[in-house]
Motif scaffolding. Sequence first.
Motif, PDB file in Angstrom:
ATOM      1  N   ILE A  64     -29.320  40.961 -15.213  1.00  0.00           N
ATOM      2  CA  ILE A  64     -30.197  41.986 -14.666  1.00  0.00           C
ATOM      3  C   ILE A  64     -30.045  42.039 -13.151  1.00  0.00           C
ATOM      4  CG2 ILE A  64     -31.862  41.893 -16.550  1.00  0.00           C
ATOM      5  CD1 ILE A  64     -33.563  40.023 -14.944  1.00  0.00           C
ATOM      6  N   GLU A  65     -30.334  43.206 -12.599  1.00  0.00           N
ATOM      7  CA  GLU A  65     -30.167  43.428 -11.160  1.00  0.00           C
ATOM      8  C   GLU A  65     -31.480  43.913 -10.573  1.00  0.00           C
ATOM      9  OE1 GLU A  65     -26.428  45.243  -9.071  1.00  0.00           O
ATOM     10  OE2 GLU A  65     -27.806  46.903  -9.524  1.00  0.00           O
ATOM     11  N   THR A  66     -31.792  43.448  -9.382  1.00  0.00           N
ATOM     12  CA  THR A  66     -33.035  43.838  -8.713  1.00  0.00           C
ATOM     13  C   THR A  66     -32.824  43.822  -7.205  1.00  0.00           C
ATOM     14  OG1 THR A  66     -35.412  43.337  -8.551  1.00  0.00           O
ATOM     15  CG2 THR A  66     -33.911  41.470  -8.584  1.00  0.00           C
ATOM     16  N   PRO A  67     -33.570  44.617  -6.452  1.00  0.00           N
ATOM     17  CA  PRO A  67     -33.482  44.530  -4.994  1.00  0.00           C
ATOM     18  C   PRO A  67     -33.798  43.115  -4.509  1.00  0.00           C
ATOM     19  CG  PRO A  67     -34.645  46.524  -5.642  1.00  0.00           C
ATOM     20  CD  PRO A  67     -34.451  45.713  -6.894  1.00  0.00           C
ATOM     21  N   ALA A  68     -33.024  42.632  -3.534  1.00  0.00           N
ATOM     22  CA  ALA A  68     -33.180  41.260  -3.068  1.00  0.00           C
ATOM     23  C   ALA A  68     -34.593  40.976  -2.567  1.00  0.00           C
ATOM     24  CB  ALA A  68     -32.149  40.969  -1.976  1.00  0.00           C
ATOM     25  N   ARG A  69     -35.231  41.975  -1.970  1.00  0.00           N
ATOM     26  CA  ARG A  69     -36.555  41.763  -1.377  1.00  0.00           C
ATOM     27  C   ARG A  69     -37.622  41.457  -2.425  1.00  0.00           C
ATOM     28  NH1 ARG A  69     -38.936  46.414  -2.707  1.00  0.00           N
ATOM     29  NH2 ARG A  69     -37.615  48.260  -2.951  1.00  0.00           N
ATOM     30  N   LYS A  70     -37.382  41.831  -3.679  1.00  0.00           N
ATOM     31  CA  LYS A  70     -38.416  41.613  -4.705  1.00  0.00           C
ATOM     32  C   LYS A  70     -37.989  40.612  -5.772  1.00  0.00           C
ATOM     33  CE  LYS A  70     -39.475  44.532  -7.887  1.00  0.00           C
ATOM     34  NZ  LYS A  70     -39.044  43.769  -9.088  1.00  0.00           N
ATOM     35  N   ILE A 101     -29.593  41.514  -5.946  1.00  0.00           N
ATOM     36  CA  ILE A 101     -29.344  40.232  -6.596  1.00  0.00           C
ATOM     37  C   ILE A 101     -29.152  40.482  -8.090  1.00  0.00           C
ATOM     38  CG2 ILE A 101     -30.384  38.034  -7.306  1.00  0.00           C
ATOM     39  CD1 ILE A 101     -31.671  37.822  -4.612  1.00  0.00           C
ATOM     40  N   GLN A 102     -28.147  39.821  -8.674  1.00  0.00           N
ATOM     41  CA  GLN A 102     -27.961  39.844 -10.119  1.00  0.00           C
ATOM     42  C   GLN A 102     -28.267  38.456 -10.671  1.00  0.00           C
ATOM     43  OE1 GLN A 102     -24.161  41.351 -11.378  1.00  0.00           O
ATOM     44  NE2 GLN A 102     -24.606  43.444 -10.707  1.00  0.00           N
ATOM     45  N   ILE A 103     -29.006  38.429 -11.764  1.00  0.00           N
ATOM     46  CA  ILE A 103     -29.412  37.184 -12.402  1.00  0.00           C
ATOM     47  C   ILE A 103     -29.015  37.232 -13.873  1.00  0.00           C
ATOM     48  CG2 ILE A 103     -31.325  35.598 -12.837  1.00  0.00           C
ATOM     49  CD1 ILE A 103     -32.034  38.516 -10.587  1.00  0.00           C
ATOM     50  N   THR A 104     -28.354  36.201 -14.341  1.00  0.00           N
ATOM     51  CA  THR A 104     -28.021  36.084 -15.760  1.00  0.00           C
ATOM     52  C   THR A 104     -29.011  35.125 -16.411  1.00  0.00           C
ATOM     53  OG1 THR A 104     -25.674  36.540 -15.408  1.00  0.00           O
ATOM     54  CG2 THR A 104     -26.268  35.400 -17.438  1.00  0.00           C
ATOM     55  N   VAL A 162     -27.658  45.094 -16.374  1.00  0.00           N
ATOM     56  CA  VAL A 162     -26.254  45.371 -16.090  1.00  0.00           C
ATOM     57  C   VAL A 162     -25.391  45.068 -17.309  1.00  0.00           C
ATOM     58  CG1 VAL A 162     -24.307  44.800 -14.597  1.00  0.00           C
ATOM     59  CG2 VAL A 162     -26.622  44.845 -13.654  1.00  0.00           C
ATOM     60  N   GLN A 163     -25.664  43.951 -17.964  1.00  0.00           N
ATOM     61  CA  GLN A 163     -24.933  43.540 -19.157  1.00  0.00           C
ATOM     62  C   GLN A 163     -25.910  42.882 -20.129  1.00  0.00           C
ATOM     63  OE1 GLN A 163     -21.978  40.851 -17.548  1.00  0.00           O
ATOM     64  NE2 GLN A 163     -20.388  42.430 -17.594  1.00  0.00           N
ATOM     65  N   LYS A 164     -25.601  43.009 -21.403  1.00  0.00           N
ATOM     66  CA  LYS A 164     -26.412  42.294 -22.384  1.00  0.00           C
ATOM     67  C   LYS A 164     -25.554  41.936 -23.583  1.00  0.00           C
ATOM     68  CE  LYS A 164     -28.476  46.621 -24.077  1.00  0.00           C
ATOM     69  NZ  LYS A 164     -29.774  47.309 -24.326  1.00  0.00           N
ATOM     70  N   TYR A 165     -25.863  40.782 -24.146  1.00  0.00           N
ATOM     71  CA  TYR A 165     -25.137  40.292 -25.311  1.00  0.00           C
ATOM     72  C   TYR A 165     -26.152  39.670 -26.242  1.00  0.00           C
ATOM     73  CZ  TYR A 165     -22.223  37.290 -28.209  1.00  0.00           C
ATOM     74  OH  TYR A 165     -21.635  36.667 -29.265  1.00  0.00           O
ATOM     75  N   TYR A 166     -26.307  40.269 -27.417  1.00  0.00           N
ATOM     76  CA  TYR A 166     -27.247  39.761 -28.400  1.00  0.00           C
ATOM     77  C   TYR A 166     -26.471  39.166 -29.560  1.00  0.00           C
ATOM     78  CZ  TYR A 166     -30.581  42.900 -26.078  1.00  0.00           C
ATOM     79  OH  TYR A 166     -31.364  43.542 -25.168  1.00  0.00           O
ATOM     80  N   SER A 167     -26.878  37.978 -29.997  1.00  0.00           N
ATOM     81  CA  SER A 167     -26.235  37.367 -31.156  1.00  0.00           C
ATOM     82  C   SER A 167     -27.196  36.424 -31.842  1.00  0.00           C
ATOM     83  CB  SER A 167     -24.984  36.590 -30.741  1.00  0.00           C
ATOM     84  OG  SER A 167     -24.446  35.917 -31.843  1.00  0.00           O
TER      85      SER A 167
END
Length: 216
Positions: free
Chosen positions: A129-135, A165-168, A191-196
Amino acid sequence: MFIKDYISKDFPCFSLTDSIESARDTLEDFGYSHIFIKKSHHFYGAIAKDFLYEGDGILKDLEHQIERFAILEDNNIMDSIRLFYTFNANVIPVINKNEKYLGYITCEDIFQNFSRYPLFSETGAILTIETPARKYSMTEIANIVESNNSKFYGGFITSMSDEMIQITIKISNENLSSIDATFDRYDYRIVQKYYSDEKSDLFNDRFGFFQKFIEI
């Protein structure tokens, strides 16, 4: 998780007067990426496998190819990850504060240790997921997951700039659509997702996370 708990001692540390052929033979037996060199009873550095096939002679002939890297016995295993990546190595020498060679750790040792933890061992969903760095707030991210009755197994920053910032993260498989919608509502872009939920995908799941750790 200290390095000293994972040290192996059966891989020798060579002297500059040893033959290239003997070092090459030993390396082929072990299958490692580097040999280690000592000088005046102190650890001196490492030579990558490819250089051992450029000719015969003694290791001093390859002294200009020595790379200086090692890890202290009282470091945490997390400290080894960047060394594996930076030096394209599958083995790292371990030394003490007096620079005496104590043994080595391998990439496989670290992988096996990490694979025991829920971040790697539990089957679930992986989201970047991606979010503005300030938050940015990992607490808020975990709360979003848990408020939708899913489990938050852990996460790490995979990309960071002054703006974004991107966080996995790794979460359980419950209520994924609801979690997606909540992230969107809180200004997080997936940004990306993988479900299994297949046990057969577990190894690939673990390995993918480990690769992301190495690339940080």
